[in-house]
Structures are given as structure tokens and as C-alpha cells.
Design a protein around this motif. Structure first.
Motif, PDB file in Angstrom:
ATOM      1  N   THR A 145       0.987  -0.959   0.111  1.00 12.62           N
ATOM      2  CA  THR A 145       0.027   0.133   0.049  1.00 12.62           C
ATOM      3  C   THR A 145       0.867   1.261   0.027  1.00 12.62           C
ATOM      4  OG1 THR A 145      -0.207  -0.144   2.290  1.00 12.62           O
ATOM      5  CG2 THR A 145      -1.918  -1.068   1.131  1.00 12.62           C
ATOM      6  N   THR A 146       0.425   2.330  -0.710  1.00  6.80           N
ATOM      7  CA  THR A 146       1.096   3.547  -0.651  1.00  6.80           C
ATOM      8  C   THR A 146       0.076   4.803  -0.351  1.00  6.80           C
ATOM      9  OG1 THR A 146       0.419   3.892  -3.080  1.00  6.80           O
ATOM     10  CG2 THR A 146       2.588   2.632  -2.881  1.00  6.80           C
ATOM     11  N   ALA A 147       0.761   6.001  -0.216  1.00  9.28           N
ATOM     12  CA  ALA A 147      -0.054   7.010   0.610  1.00  9.28           C
ATOM     13  C   ALA A 147      -1.038   7.473  -0.654  1.00  9.28           C
ATOM     14  CB  ALA A 147       0.765   7.992   0.844  1.00  9.28           C
ATOM     15  N   ASP A 148      -0.693   7.607  -2.044  1.00  6.55           N
ATOM     16  CA  ASP A 148      -1.457   8.000  -2.987  1.00  6.55           C
ATOM     17  C   ASP A 148      -0.816   7.532  -4.446  1.00  6.55           C
ATOM     18  OD1 ASP A 148       0.678   9.805  -3.520  1.00  6.55           O
ATOM     19  OD2 ASP A 148      -0.337  11.138  -2.032  1.00  6.55           O
ATOM     20  N   ALA A 167       3.095   8.646  -4.605  1.00  9.48           N
ATOM     21  CA  ALA A 167       3.975   8.119  -3.747  1.00  9.48           C
ATOM     22  C   ALA A 167       5.092   7.157  -4.339  1.00  9.48           C
ATOM     23  CB  ALA A 167       3.339   7.570  -2.644  1.00  9.48           C
ATOM     24  N   GLN A 168       6.100   7.363  -3.933  1.00  8.87           N
ATOM     25  CA  GLN A 168       7.389   6.616  -4.478  1.00  8.87           C
ATOM     26  C   GLN A 168       7.644   5.484  -3.498  1.00  8.87           C
ATOM     27  OE1 GLN A 168      10.533   9.566  -4.980  1.00  8.87           O
ATOM     28  NE2 GLN A 168       9.570  10.042  -7.098  1.00  8.87           N
ATOM     29  N   SER A 169       7.041   5.259  -2.335  1.00  8.77           N
ATOM     30  CA  SER A 169       7.143   4.444  -1.508  1.00  8.77           C
ATOM     31  C   SER A 169       5.932   3.641  -0.759  1.00  8.77           C
ATOM     32  CB  SER A 169       8.308   4.789  -0.185  1.00  8.77           C
ATOM     33  OG  SER A 169       7.525   5.849   0.480  1.00  8.77           O
ATOM     34  N   ASP A 184       9.199  -1.407   4.736  1.00  3.00           N
ATOM     35  CA  ASP A 184       9.302  -0.158   3.622  1.00  3.00           C
ATOM     36  C   ASP A 184       9.815  -0.949   2.421  1.00  3.00           C
ATOM     37  OD1 ASP A 184       8.517   1.545   5.738  1.00  3.00           O
ATOM     38  OD2 ASP A 184      10.749   2.203   5.982  1.00  3.00           O
ATOM     39  N   VAL A 185       9.192  -0.386   1.184  1.00  5.88           N
ATOM     40  CA  VAL A 185       9.559  -0.796  -0.127  1.00  5.88           C
ATOM     41  C   VAL A 185       9.412   0.584  -0.793  1.00  5.88           C
ATOM     42  CG1 VAL A 185       8.556  -3.215  -0.142  1.00  5.88           C
ATOM     43  CG2 VAL A 185       7.360  -1.481  -0.737  1.00  5.88           C
ATOM     44  N   THR A 186      10.259   0.559  -2.098  1.00  2.19           N
ATOM     45  CA  THR A 186       9.913   1.736  -3.107  1.00  2.19           C
ATOM     46  C   THR A 186       9.242   1.201  -4.280  1.00  2.19           C
ATOM     47  OG1 THR A 186      12.196   1.170  -3.993  1.00  2.19           O
ATOM     48  CG2 THR A 186      12.044   2.906  -2.111  1.00  2.19           C
ATOM     49  N   VAL A 187       8.507   2.028  -5.065  1.00  2.42           N
ATOM     50  CA  VAL A 187       7.956   1.637  -6.290  1.00  2.42           C
ATOM     51  C   VAL A 187       8.299   2.365  -7.398  1.00  2.42           C
ATOM     52  CG1 VAL A 187       5.688   0.935  -4.842  1.00  2.42           C
ATOM     53  CG2 VAL A 187       5.646   3.123  -5.381  1.00  2.42           C
ATOM     54  N   GLU A 194      -0.851  -4.278  -5.164  1.00  2.00           N
ATOM     55  CA  GLU A 194      -0.380  -2.936  -4.954  1.00  2.00           C
ATOM     56  C   GLU A 194      -1.530  -1.835  -5.204  1.00  2.00           C
ATOM     57  OE1 GLU A 194       3.794  -2.347  -5.267  1.00  2.00           O
ATOM     58  OE2 GLU A 194       3.403  -1.190  -7.072  1.00  2.00           O
ATOM     59  N   LEU A 195      -1.832  -1.045  -4.026  1.00  2.00           N
ATOM     60  CA  LEU A 195      -2.855  -0.034  -4.381  1.00  2.00           C
ATOM     61  C   LEU A 195      -2.614   0.971  -3.336  1.00  2.00           C
ATOM     62  CD1 LEU A 195      -6.099  -2.196  -4.150  1.00  2.00           C
ATOM     63  CD2 LEU A 195      -5.464  -1.003  -6.010  1.00  2.00           C
ATOM     64  N   PRO A 196      -2.793   2.286  -3.746  1.00  2.00           N
ATOM     65  CA  PRO A 196      -2.947   3.421  -3.011  1.00  2.00           C
ATOM     66  C   PRO A 196      -3.890   3.212  -1.851  1.00  2.00           C
ATOM     67  CG  PRO A 196      -2.908   4.200  -5.092  1.00  2.00           C
ATOM     68  CD  PRO A 196      -3.136   2.761  -5.259  1.00  2.00           C
ATOM     69  N   GLN A 197      -3.748   3.976  -0.643  1.00  4.11           N
ATOM     70  CA  GLN A 197      -4.558   3.639   0.669  1.00  4.11           C
ATOM     71  C   GLN A 197      -6.012   3.936   0.314  1.00  4.11           C
ATOM     72  OE1 GLN A 197      -2.849   6.011   3.573  1.00  4.11           O
ATOM     73  NE2 GLN A 197      -1.070   4.740   3.896  1.00  4.11           N
ATOM     74  N   ALA A 198      -6.336   5.010  -0.525  1.00  5.44           N
ATOM     75  CA  ALA A 198      -7.861   5.333  -0.803  1.00  5.44           C
ATOM     76  C   ALA A 198      -8.301   4.148  -1.580  1.00  5.44           C
ATOM     77  CB  ALA A 198      -7.865   6.551  -1.590  1.00  5.44           C
ATOM     78  N   GLN A 199      -7.911   3.731  -2.665  1.00  5.06           N
ATOM     79  CA  GLN A 199      -8.320   2.518  -3.491  1.00  5.06           C
ATOM     80  C   GLN A 199      -8.390   1.602  -2.673  1.00  5.06           C
ATOM     81  OE1 GLN A 199      -6.203   5.244  -4.576  1.00  5.06           O
ATOM     82  NE2 GLN A 199      -7.837   6.012  -5.588  1.00  5.06           N
ATOM     83  N   TYR A 200      -7.388   1.213  -1.763  1.00  6.59           N
ATOM     84  CA  TYR A 200      -7.522  -0.219  -0.951  1.00  6.59           C
ATOM     85  C   TYR A 200      -8.367  -0.078  -0.035  1.00  6.59           C
ATOM     86  CZ  TYR A 200      -6.127  -4.225   1.635  1.00  6.59           C
ATOM     87  OH  TYR A 200      -5.972  -5.404   2.211  1.00  6.59           O
TER      88      TYR A 200
END
Length: 246
Positions: free
Chosen positions: A31-34, A37-39, A60-63, A226-232
Motif C-alpha cells: 500500500t502507498t499513500a497515494d 507516492a514513491q514508497s 518499507d519498499v519503494t515503487v 499493490e494499491l494506494p490507500q484510498a483505493q485499497y
């Protein structure tokens, strides 16, 4: 033999989509912040009854250096957000099968199918090629455009000792390569440096990759989400994904 990798006006209904990964008994979640987001945070889960149980702690991961965008996977196509394209620097969002593990060593401690890469193994990121989004041995496969690929799988030999592909696994985005501009060569792999974003993959520290590979088991039909938080939050219930603390 080559190693295969695995548009609507409105967001489609999610009713019944979870059936496409109902047999999954392992789930890797980022999950990412939005979208930008790169991480993000990676957690992994195993099936427990009709739900999911987290294994260990998140890390932590990077995307992608330009964030994430809807990819081509087990979920229906979506346009309620950016859509992944070749060369856009975005990691694909959605639900994807997990494919072959790979690395520089001839074998690895993993329950996934594994391929040790050689100096002639390249992932073909050239949309014009019939081998688009496949890993091929260029010494054996002869076809147009293969020499234009920018993705050697032995980066240590072709990119000044780069260790990013020393351990990793294929994320089956655009798996058959049918969408020739949909994006290619999407992996989970080691990061070049802590916090450094990728060209579209998901990267992590070696200390986290090793136990993840050891845990993954192809017999459990693992999936990568893999999803941004809002979509998750929006899709978690319909897609029957784990409940997590954001």
C-alpha cells in the motif's frame, strides 16, 4: 524457451472479481499513500479460513519514481485513476499473479519456480518485438528488435555490478504482452539504495527479500496486490483483501 511474464469510461463493477484469485492462499500486499507516492509498506498474508492472517511485520519498499497506475492483471480494467503505460515510471496497481523467481545464483531458497539468469538473458521491453514482456536468452532466440531491449537480467555484468536483480520475482502485469504499450518487465527486486524509487518495479532490502522468497510457494497460488490507500479502502471488501491499519 522464452519466459513469459505475465479502457473504460467508468470504473467497472467489482462484483465477482475476487473469484479470479479465490484459490490464492498467499497474498503479498503493498500500500502507498497515494498515486504519486514513491514508497509504501509491504505486508504478506496467508489464508486462514475465509480470511487472511498476516505473517511477520510490514516493511518499507519503494515503487515507481512517478508513483503507481492501474495495471493489467487479474482484476478488471479500470480508469478511475492513472493507467500504466510503457516507460511511464509507474508501478502497476491492482491484483497480479506471482510468477517465476530469478536471480544471479543457479538456485535459490524459494517455493516458486526459479531461473538463474545468465549474461544473455534479457527482458524485452520493446513494444515492436514479438517477445515483448518476455525474458529470453538472446544467444538462442533470434528475432527483430531483441537487441534494442534495455533490460539485462544480469545487471551485475551489464550495468557496473548492479545488484538489483540478484534476487527477485516476476509480477505478472500484462502477462501475455498483448497490450504493446501497457508496460513490461515488472518485478519485485532488491533496491539500489534505501528509499530509491524504481522505473516501475517494487524494490526492497535484501534482508526482507530473502525471507519473502523462502515463504512464497507456487502451490499456494500467491498473488501480489499493490494499491494506494484510498483505493485499497474502497476495494478491500469487494476484493476480499485483508483488513489493515493504515
Amino acid at each position: 524457451m522464452p519466459l513469459a511474464l505475465a479502457a473504460c469510461a467508468h470504473a467497472p463493477s467489482t462484483s465477482g472479481e475476487a473469484a479470479h484469485w479465490a484459490n490464492a492462499r498467499q497474498l503479498v500486499l503493498v500500500t502507498t499513500a497515494d498515486w504519486d507516492a514513491q514508497s509504501g509498506t509491504l505486508r504478506y498474508f496467508e489464508r486462514e479460513g475465509t480470511g487472511w492472517k498476516q505473517v511477520g511485520d510490514g516493511f518499507d519498499v519503494t515503487v515507481g519514481r512517478n508513483g503507481t497506475a492501474w495495471g493489467i492483471g487479474l482484476h478488471a480494467a479500470r480508469s478511475d485513476g492513472p493507467v500504466k503505460r510503457e516507460g511511464d515510471g509507474k508501478a502497476p496497481a491492482g491484483v497480479f499473479a506471482i510468477g517465476t523467481a530469478f536471480g544471479y545464483a543457479p538456485s535459490a531458497n524459494t517455493g516458486l519456480a526459479y531461473k538463474g539468469m545468465g549474461s544473455n538473458d534479457w527482458c524485452i521491453d520493446v513494444p515492436e518485438s514479438n517477445y515483448y514482456n518476455k525474458i529470453v536468452d538472446r544467444s538462442l532466440v533470434k528475432a527483430p528488435y531483441l537487441d534494442k531491449s534495455s533490460e539485462p537480467m544480469r545487471r551485475d555484468l551489464h550495468a557496473d555490478g548492479d545488484q538489483r536483480y540478484r534476487e527477485g520475482f516476476v509480477i505478472e502485469h500484462n502477462a501475455d504482452g498483448a497490450n504493446r504499450q501497457g508496460g513490461s518487465c515488472i518485478f519485485a527486486h532488491l533496491w539500489k539504495a534505501p528509499g530509491e524509487a524504481t522505473a516501475g518495479c517494487t524494490a526492497m532490502a535484501p534482508d526482507h527479500m530473502a525471507p519473502l522468497l523462502a515463504w512464497l510457494d507456487a502451490r499456494q497460488h500467491p498473488v501480489f496486490v499493490e494499491l494506494p490507500q484510498a483505493q485499497y479502502a474502497q476495494l478491500r471488501g469487494a476484493w476480499k483483501l485483508p483488513e489493515i491499519e493504515q
